[in-house]
Design an enzyme around this catalytic site. Structure first.
Site, PDB file in Angstrom:
ATOM      1  N   GLU A  98       4.095   4.257 -12.302  1.00  0.00           N
ATOM      2  CA  GLU A  98       4.318   2.696 -11.651  1.00  0.00           C
ATOM      3  C   GLU A  98       5.992   3.397 -11.592  1.00  0.00           C
ATOM      4  O   GLU A  98       7.031   2.982 -11.662  1.00  0.00           O
ATOM      5  CB  GLU A  98       4.221   2.233 -12.807  1.00  0.00           C
ATOM      6  CG  GLU A  98       2.709   1.522 -12.188  1.00  0.00           C
ATOM      7  CD  GLU A  98       3.311   0.238 -11.055  1.00  0.00           C
ATOM      8  OE1 GLU A  98       3.404   0.393  -9.745  1.00  0.00           O
ATOM      9  OE2 GLU A  98       2.543  -0.743 -10.765  1.00  0.00           O
ATOM     10  N   ASP A  99       6.290   2.072 -10.017  1.00  0.00           N
ATOM     11  CA  ASP A  99       7.602   2.043  -9.741  1.00  0.00           C
ATOM     12  C   ASP A  99       8.300   1.357 -10.440  1.00  0.00           C
ATOM     13  O   ASP A  99       9.230   1.146 -10.706  1.00  0.00           O
ATOM     14  CB  ASP A  99       7.497   1.219  -8.198  1.00  0.00           C
ATOM     15  CG  ASP A  99       6.371   0.305  -8.020  1.00  0.00           C
ATOM     16  OD1 ASP A  99       6.261  -0.350  -9.383  1.00  0.00           O
ATOM     17  OD2 ASP A  99       6.650   0.190  -6.668  1.00  0.00           O
ATOM     18  N   ASP A 102       7.633  -5.149 -14.316  1.00  0.00           N
ATOM     19  CA  ASP A 102       8.206  -6.311 -14.126  1.00  0.00           C
ATOM     20  C   ASP A 102       7.707  -7.434 -14.908  1.00  0.00           C
ATOM     21  O   ASP A 102       7.880  -7.685 -15.911  1.00  0.00           O
ATOM     22  CB  ASP A 102       8.188  -6.570 -12.137  1.00  0.00           C
ATOM     23  CG  ASP A 102       8.797  -8.526 -11.585  1.00  0.00           C
ATOM     24  OD1 ASP A 102       9.840  -8.191 -12.504  1.00  0.00           O
ATOM     25  OD2 ASP A 102       8.439  -9.072 -11.466  1.00  0.00           O
ATOM     26  N   PHE A 153      15.839  -8.884  -7.871  1.00  0.00           N
ATOM     27  CA  PHE A 153      14.799  -8.141  -6.679  1.00  0.00           C
ATOM     28  C   PHE A 153      15.104  -7.032  -6.238  1.00  0.00           C
ATOM     29  O   PHE A 153      16.725  -7.207  -5.734  1.00  0.00           O
ATOM     30  CB  PHE A 153      14.080  -8.806  -5.644  1.00  0.00           C
ATOM     31  CG  PHE A 153      12.969  -8.690  -5.213  1.00  0.00           C
ATOM     32  CD1 PHE A 153      11.071  -8.840  -5.783  1.00  0.00           C
ATOM     33  CD2 PHE A 153      12.937  -7.906  -4.447  1.00  0.00           C
ATOM     34  CE1 PHE A 153      10.658  -7.942  -5.096  1.00  0.00           C
ATOM     35  CE2 PHE A 153      11.829  -7.517  -3.581  1.00  0.00           C
ATOM     36  CZ  PHE A 153      10.532  -7.842  -4.301  1.00  0.00           C
ATOM     37  N   ARG A 166      10.871   1.043   1.823  1.00  0.00           N
ATOM     38  CA  ARG A 166      11.086   1.740   0.896  1.00  0.00           C
ATOM     39  C   ARG A 166      11.196   2.921   1.360  1.00  0.00           C
ATOM     40  O   ARG A 166      11.727   3.778   0.694  1.00  0.00           O
ATOM     41  CB  ARG A 166       9.221   2.025   1.366  1.00  0.00           C
ATOM     42  CG  ARG A 166       8.168   1.058   0.843  1.00  0.00           C
ATOM     43  CD  ARG A 166       6.388   0.987   1.194  1.00  0.00           C
ATOM     44  NE  ARG A 166       5.959  -0.190   1.085  1.00  0.00           N
ATOM     45  CZ  ARG A 166       5.540  -0.759  -0.142  1.00  0.00           C
ATOM     46  NH1 ARG A 166       5.737   0.041  -1.199  1.00  0.00           N
ATOM     47  NH2 ARG A 166       4.465  -1.643  -0.060  1.00  0.00           N
TER      48      ARG A 166
HETATM   49  P1  IMP Z   1       3.912  -7.196 -12.054  1.00  0.00           P
HETATM   50  O1  IMP Z   1       2.394  -7.189 -11.998  1.00  0.00           O
HETATM   51  O2  IMP Z   1       4.284  -8.056 -12.145  1.00  0.00           O
HETATM   52  O3  IMP Z   1       4.340  -6.052 -13.651  1.00  0.00           O
HETATM   53  O4  IMP Z   1       4.724  -5.851 -10.677  1.00  0.00           O
HETATM   54  C1  IMP Z   1       4.529  -5.266 -10.724  1.00  0.00           C
HETATM   55  C2  IMP Z   1       4.471  -4.292  -9.179  1.00  0.00           C
HETATM   56  O5  IMP Z   1       5.532  -6.058  -8.310  1.00  0.00           O
HETATM   57  C3  IMP Z   1       4.988  -3.691  -8.484  1.00  0.00           C
HETATM   58  O6  IMP Z   1       4.197  -2.054  -8.551  1.00  0.00           O
HETATM   59  C4  IMP Z   1       5.697  -3.870  -7.886  1.00  0.00           C
HETATM   60  O7  IMP Z   1       4.897  -3.270  -6.477  1.00  0.00           O
HETATM   61  C5  IMP Z   1       5.910  -5.102  -7.761  1.00  0.00           C
HETATM   62  N1  IMP Z   1       8.109  -4.965  -7.996  1.00  0.00           N
HETATM   63  C6  IMP Z   1       7.918  -6.540  -9.165  1.00  0.00           C
HETATM   64  N2  IMP Z   1       9.110  -6.688  -9.286  1.00  0.00           N
HETATM   65  C7  IMP Z   1       9.884  -5.637  -7.947  1.00  0.00           C
HETATM   66  C8  IMP Z   1      11.031  -5.566  -6.952  1.00  0.00           C
HETATM   67  O8  IMP Z   1      11.876  -5.808  -8.179  1.00  0.00           O
HETATM   68  N3  IMP Z   1      10.883  -5.201  -5.857  1.00  0.00           N
HETATM   69  C9  IMP Z   1      10.467  -4.484  -5.347  1.00  0.00           C
HETATM   70  N4  IMP Z   1       8.608  -4.716  -5.686  1.00  0.00           N
HETATM   71  C10 IMP Z   1       8.864  -4.885  -7.237  1.00  0.00           C
HETATM   72 MG    MG Z   2       3.477  -1.223  -6.199  1.00  0.00          MG
END
Ligand code: IMP
Ligand code: MG
Length: 181
Positions: A98-99, A102, A153, A166
């Site tokens: 995963e990137d 969050d 962010f 990206r």
């Molecule tokens: P989560 O479900 O809130 O953990 O979201 C995860 C996904 O939200 C990641 O795989 C990203 O695609 C996106 N995301 C969360 N934070 C960021 C950020 O700071 N920059 C860009 N994408 C983000």
């Molecule tokens: Mg993602």
């Protein structure tokens, strides 16, 4: 693109150095196993391609896509599978790539989904972790993590805002003026 950033958080060198370390760690842990990297499109593609080359083991890869963010900067909490895996997981040691972790809602959903598919094991490797943003219902934590980052962010190195940025080779904090405009 640079002028939309408040600052650079992680340089190209920071990222590459850390990925080499993660690769060595994963190589050590998965010797003799059937390592199968599952990349969550699209943000983790850059990370996957560097990470897989830092792992000195036979491995396979697959992709899945879910939607959670749309065009905004906040999670909707609603996760939808857009593209499912191509290959079965039976008997494989799955490492979800995963990137960023969050709120953790996306990864919780994905792991629960994959748990029903008879993998030998399921672990998570996240390049970035924002522990300060975790949703109260989420208990998941990455088994491997590149960097713990503050609640801001970020874009670049695969991460987008409205599908842009990206291709930046580093990770920077997006100027809130860009998404508040
Ligand atoms: P989560 O479900 O809130 O953990 O979201 C995860 C996904 O939200 C990641 O795989 C990203 O695609 C996106 N995301 C969360 N934070 C960021 C950020 O700071 N920059 C860009 N994408 C983000
Ligand atoms: Mg993602």
């Amino acid at each position: 693109m640079e002028r939309d950033l408040l600052r650079v958080l992680l340089t190209e060198k920071d990222i590459q150095t850390r990925i080499k370390e993660l690769g060595r760690e994963i190589t050590r842990d998965y010797v003799g196993r059937r390592l199968h990297l599952v990349s969550v499109l699209k943000g983790s593609v850059t990370f996957l391609t560097d990470l897989m080359r830092a792992i000195d083991l036979p491995l396979t890869i697959d992709f899945m896509a879910v939607s959670s963010y749309g065009q905004g900067v906040k999670t909707s909490g609603v996760v939808q599978v857009i593209k499912d895996l191509s290959d079965p997981l039976e008997g494989k040691d799955v490492l979800i790539v995963e990137d960023v972790l969050d709120t953790g809602l996306t990864l919780t959903y994905i792991t629960e989904l994959l748990q029903a598919k008879d993998a030998a094991s399921i672990k998570v490797c996240a390049l970035l972790n924002k522990p300060g943003r975790r949703h109260p219902s989420v208990t998941i934590a990455p088994d491997y993590e590149g960097f713990v980052i503050p609640d801001e962010f970020v874009v670049g190195y695969g991460l987008d805002y409205a599908e842009l940025y990206r291709n930046l080779p580093y990770i920077g904090v997006l100027d809130p003026r860009v998404y508040k405009a």
